[in-house]
Scaffold this motif. Structure first.
Motif, PDB file in Angstrom:
ATOM      1  N   GLU A 182      12.922  20.700  -3.295  1.00 23.24           N
ATOM      2  CA  GLU A 182      14.133  20.039  -2.866  1.00 23.24           C
ATOM      3  C   GLU A 182      14.019  19.528  -1.456  1.00 23.24           C
ATOM      4  N   GLY A 183      13.962  18.332  -1.296  1.00 23.94           N
ATOM      5  CA  GLY A 183      14.071  17.862  -0.008  1.00 23.94           C
ATOM      6  C   GLY A 183      13.890  16.222  -0.131  1.00 23.94           C
ATOM      7  N   ILE A 184      14.099  15.613   1.107  1.00 27.23           N
ATOM      8  CA  ILE A 184      13.902  14.257   1.255  1.00 27.23           C
ATOM      9  C   ILE A 184      12.697  13.650   2.182  1.00 27.23           C
ATOM     10  N   ILE A 185      11.759  12.791   1.526  1.00 26.75           N
ATOM     11  CA  ILE A 185      10.910  12.423   2.380  1.00 26.75           C
ATOM     12  C   ILE A 185      11.307  10.930   2.658  1.00 26.75           C
ATOM     13  N   ALA A 221       3.821  16.490   3.117  1.00 23.16           N
ATOM     14  CA  ALA A 221       4.966  16.685   3.212  1.00 23.16           C
ATOM     15  C   ALA A 221       5.670  17.234   1.950  1.00 23.16           C
ATOM     16  N   ILE A 222       5.194  16.857   0.802  1.00 24.76           N
ATOM     17  CA  ILE A 222       5.727  17.572  -0.234  1.00 24.76           C
ATOM     18  C   ILE A 222       5.059  19.015  -0.411  1.00 24.76           C
ATOM     19  N   ASP A 223       4.005  19.093   0.033  1.00 27.82           N
ATOM     20  CA  ASP A 223       3.441  20.625   0.169  1.00 27.82           C
ATOM     21  C   ASP A 223       4.549  21.395   1.243  1.00 27.82           C
ATOM     22  N   ALA A 224       4.838  20.683   2.075  1.00 33.48           N
ATOM     23  CA  ALA A 224       5.494  21.517   3.380  1.00 33.48           C
ATOM     24  C   ALA A 224       6.905  21.730   2.808  1.00 33.48           C
ATOM     25  N   ILE A 225       7.500  20.876   2.310  1.00 33.36           N
ATOM     26  CA  ILE A 225       8.989  20.985   1.705  1.00 33.36           C
ATOM     27  C   ILE A 225       8.968  22.090   0.394  1.00 33.36           C
ATOM     28  N   GLY A 226       7.925  21.866  -0.561  1.00 35.91           N
ATOM     29  CA  GLY A 226       8.047  22.809  -1.544  1.00 35.91           C
ATOM     30  C   GLY A 226       8.924  22.607  -2.687  1.00 35.91           C
ATOM     31  N   THR A 283       1.062  -1.319  -0.084  1.00 38.75           N
ATOM     32  CA  THR A 283      -0.021   0.155  -0.156  1.00 38.75           C
ATOM     33  C   THR A 283       0.988   1.309   0.092  1.00 38.75           C
ATOM     34  N   ILE A 284       1.891   1.325   0.695  1.00 40.88           N
ATOM     35  CA  ILE A 284       2.839   2.533   0.938  1.00 40.88           C
ATOM     36  C   ILE A 284       3.633   2.516  -0.432  1.00 40.88           C
ATOM     37  N   ASN A 285       3.919   1.540  -0.921  1.00 40.99           N
ATOM     38  CA  ASN A 285       4.600   1.781  -2.415  1.00 40.99           C
ATOM     39  C   ASN A 285       3.559   2.129  -3.485  1.00 40.99           C
ATOM     40  N   GLN A 286       2.444   1.697  -3.395  1.00 45.65           N
ATOM     41  CA  GLN A 286       1.321   2.138  -4.470  1.00 45.65           C
ATOM     42  C   GLN A 286       1.373   3.573  -4.218  1.00 45.65           C
ATOM     43  N   THR A 287       0.920   4.127  -3.133  1.00 42.35           N
ATOM     44  CA  THR A 287       0.859   5.482  -2.739  1.00 42.35           C
ATOM     45  C   THR A 287       2.241   6.205  -3.139  1.00 42.35           C
ATOM     46  N   ILE A 288       3.531   5.869  -2.993  1.00 38.84           N
ATOM     47  CA  ILE A 288       4.671   6.472  -3.446  1.00 38.84           C
ATOM     48  C   ILE A 288       4.465   6.549  -4.994  1.00 38.84           C
ATOM     49  N   ASP A 289       4.127   5.676  -5.661  1.00 42.34           N
ATOM     50  CA  ASP A 289       4.026   5.679  -7.175  1.00 42.34           C
ATOM     51  C   ASP A 289       3.157   6.725  -7.448  1.00 42.34           C
ATOM     52  N   ILE A 290       1.843   6.845  -7.029  1.00 37.77           N
ATOM     53  CA  ILE A 290       0.917   8.206  -7.261  1.00 37.77           C
ATOM     54  C   ILE A 290       1.697   9.223  -7.277  1.00 37.77           C
ATOM     55  N   LEU A 291       2.522   9.543  -6.345  1.00 36.01           N
ATOM     56  CA  LEU A 291       2.919  10.900  -5.991  1.00 36.01           C
ATOM     57  C   LEU A 291       4.427  11.187  -6.451  1.00 36.01           C
ATOM     58  N   GLU A 292       4.932   9.895  -6.911  1.00 32.76           N
ATOM     59  CA  GLU A 292       6.460  10.029  -7.188  1.00 32.76           C
ATOM     60  C   GLU A 292       6.871  11.083  -8.230  1.00 32.76           C
ATOM     61  N   ASN A 293       5.774  11.281  -9.356  1.00 35.42           N
ATOM     62  CA  ASN A 293       6.061  11.959 -10.557  1.00 35.42           C
ATOM     63  C   ASN A 293       6.116  13.703  -9.966  1.00 35.42           C
ATOM     64  N   TYR A 294       4.838  13.667  -9.174  1.00 37.18           N
ATOM     65  CA  TYR A 294       4.454  15.066  -8.681  1.00 37.18           C
ATOM     66  C   TYR A 294       5.892  15.673  -7.973  1.00 37.18           C
ATOM     67  N   ALA A 295       6.473  14.617  -7.039  1.00 30.60           N
ATOM     68  CA  ALA A 295       7.615  14.898  -6.126  1.00 30.60           C
ATOM     69  C   ALA A 295       8.889  15.169  -7.051  1.00 30.60           C
ATOM     70  N   ARG A 296       8.890  14.556  -7.985  1.00 29.97           N
ATOM     71  CA  ARG A 296      10.171  14.590  -8.827  1.00 29.97           C
ATOM     72  C   ARG A 296      10.257  15.767  -9.547  1.00 29.97           C
ATOM     73  N   ILE A 297       9.243  16.423  -9.939  1.00 33.96           N
ATOM     74  CA  ILE A 297       9.090  17.887 -10.498  1.00 33.96           C
ATOM     75  C   ILE A 297       9.473  18.683  -9.517  1.00 33.96           C
ATOM     76  N   ASN A 298       9.390  18.469  -8.310  1.00 33.10           N
ATOM     77  CA  ASN A 298       9.999  19.489  -7.348  1.00 33.10           C
ATOM     78  C   ASN A 298      11.247  19.238  -6.729  1.00 33.10           C
ATOM     79  N   ASN A 299      11.860  18.292  -7.450  1.00 37.52           N
ATOM     80  CA  ASN A 299      13.225  17.986  -6.711  1.00 37.52           C
ATOM     81  C   ASN A 299      13.038  17.089  -5.327  1.00 37.52           C
ATOM     82  N   ILE A 300      12.142  16.454  -5.172  1.00 37.99           N
ATOM     83  CA  ILE A 300      11.848  15.939  -3.975  1.00 37.99           C
ATOM     84  C   ILE A 300      12.126  14.354  -3.970  1.00 37.99           C
TER      85      ILE A 300
END
Ligand SMILES: Nc1ncnc2c1ncn2[C@@H]1O[C@H](COP(=O)(O)OP(=O)(O)OP(=O)(O)O)[C@@H](O)[C@H]1O
Ligand SMILES: [Mg+2]
Length: 481
Positions: free
Chosen positions: A392-395, A385-390, A337-354
């Protein structure tokens, strides 16, 4: 002897020799024996010296024995230049008064006294009233020398005094006045020697007492600290539980109210949207198209529709949560379940260097839970977490099994949350995101989902360093469905 023999018998050389022999059979201390008449003439003598014919008239001892009947001298040198002392008794026989006089060897006498010398520092001796030694002593001096002992400090009976002898040694003196003569028998010992075993025992005792006190103090300190630490730990746990209780009470009440309000708002919203649709239809008519305010009306209606849409979204979320209160139980693999959730958000995170890093435990069991709800929780946490980092960062998303529970943490290196705001993050409608961006319902819904599963959700954050949300859920095995 004077009482049992007459003057006539005693001036006979043979008899006097015989008498001396008898006396020495008992004591062995008599050196000589002599008879002196009332004019002081030495008439008979048996002994090693040539004293016969000497005259004692006028000598102090002669006067004393004539008047008192008995005389015992101090030790002195006398005619013979050897230390000795004499005992003289006078006897009245008809008209005649005569004296029987014996010399005593102080060495024999001293032998008896010296038998009382004990140990390495013990001494025993006799002194006269002026402190002059009447027997040889071990440490105090030779016979007839001054002992330097203060005779006055000895009272009647046996008395004990203590004196320093000038060499930093304390000497203990025990003295006793003899019965028939003013001579003092003194026995002395070095105090330290005397008390050595006593001091040793005392030192051991003091040591034991000190060690005991130390042990008691240490034990008391140790147990007090342990108890205080335990009390503090208990207090802390209690505070935590209380805070959790207050939080869940507050959220339950708020939840009920929010769901009620949402319901009440839903109907007016439906009416508003229906009426705006009607107004749009009317605006399409010719007479309104030519109106100078036509564009103004149109943008206003569009704005009304946008805001109603936003309100509907909120209401939808809340009602959706209310409807889905009872979770559907299915077999859930938490890591998946965690991996699926990360998959969903990964693209959005990568755009923001997260970078989203997963550190998942391999030994997690499959549990009975509502997968969609769990995914909603993870989505909320990671997107927060992504919103908070804005940019560049690590989750870091971690899962662990500890005993009968599964721990999931979502940690970011964003700006963190102030202490004041940490108390409100789980409240419905608490958001710091600009209007139209966040509803403030994400964490509230997530909190309630986890609580319904019998778990807990907590937030730890330090401003400037980042935040960490921790979920702990019990392992409910699918068999127990
Ligand atoms: N990881 C985080 N770092 C910093 N602040 C956070 C973090 N997660 C939540 N918050 C704060 O908590 C508030 C509430 O979060 P919540 O998810 O409940 O609502 P939201 O994210 O603002 O709105 P929504 O979830 O509806 O988009 C956020 O607005 C933000 O201020
Ligand atoms: Mg959110």
């Amino acid at each position: 002897m004077a009482d049992t023999h007459s003057f006539e018998e005693m001036i006979d050389d043979h008899r006097i020799a015989q008498t001396l022999m008898v006396m020495n059979q008992r004591a062995g201390a008599f050196v000589d024996l002599g008879v002196i008449d009332q004019l002081g003439n030495h008439l008979a003598y048996i002994g090693p010296y040539d004293l016969k014919g000497k005259n004692y008239y006028g000598q102090a001892w002669f006067v004393e024995v004539m008047s008192k009947g008995v005389y015992i001298s101090d030790v002195y040198m006398g005619f013979r230049q050897l230390p000795h002392f004499i005992i003289a008794v006078s006897r009245q026989e008809n008209q005649r008064r005569w004296i029987l006089r014996a010399t005593i060897d102080p060495d024999i006498f001293a032998g008896i006294v010296q038998a009382a010398q004990i140990g390495r520092t013990g001494d025993s001796f006799i002194i006269n009233e002026s402190g002059i030694l009447q027997t040889r002593s071990r440490f105090t001096g030779d016979i007839l020398s001054n002992s330097n002992i203060k005779v006055s400090s000895f009272g009647k009976g046996t008395s004990i005094t203590e004196e320093g002898n000038g060499q930093h040694r304390q000497i203990l003196y025990a003295g006793c006045w003899l019965k028939n003569k003013n001579w003092l028998l003194v026995i002395s010992r070095d105090v330290r020697q005397e008390m050595r075993s006593l001091f040793a025992t005392r030192n051991v005792e003091v040591g034991i007492i000190l060690a005991g006190i130390l042990a008691i103090v240490l034990t008391v300190l140790f147990t007090t600290r342990l108890t205080v630490r335990q009390l503090m730990e208990n207090d802390r746990k209690m505070d935590e539980l209380n805070a959790q209780l207050v939080q869940s009470d507050k959220l339950a009440a708020l939840g009920k109210m929010a769901a009620g309000v949402a319901h009440e708002i839903n109907n007016p919203l439906a009416v508003i949207i229906q009426k705006t649709g009607w107004m749009e239809d009317l605006l399409a008519e010719e007479e309104f198209k030519n109106s100078p305010n036509y564009e103004e009306f149109k943008t206003s209606i569009k704005k009304i529709e946008d805001h109603v849409e936003r309100a509907r979204k909120v209401v939808h979320n809340m009602l959706g949560y209310a409807r889905r209160m009872e979770p559907r139980l299915e077999d859930v693999d938490i890591n998946q379940t965690i991996n699926q959730t990360i998959d969903i958000l990964e693209n959005y995170a990568r755009i923001n260097n997260i970078d989203i890093q997963a550190d998942l435990a391999e030994n997690l069991p499959v549990i009975a839970a509502d997968q969609a709800q769990l995914q909603q929780v993870f989505l909320n946490l990671i997107s927060n977490a992504i919103d908070a980092i804005g940019k560049e960062g690590i989750i870091e998303v971690k899962s662990r099994r500890i005993d009968t529970r599964i721990w999931i943490t979502v940690k970011d290196d964003g700006p963190g949350i102030s202490d004041d705001q940490q108390k409100m993050v789980f409240d419905p409608f608490f958001t710091t995101k600009g209007s139209g961006k966040g509803t403030g319902l994400g964490l509230w819904i997530s909190y309630n989902i986890i609580e319904k599963m019998g778990g807990t959700m907590t937030c730890k954050s330090q401003q400037g360093k980042g935040s960490m949300f921790t979920i702990v859920i019990p392992i409910v095995t699918p068999d127990k469905k």
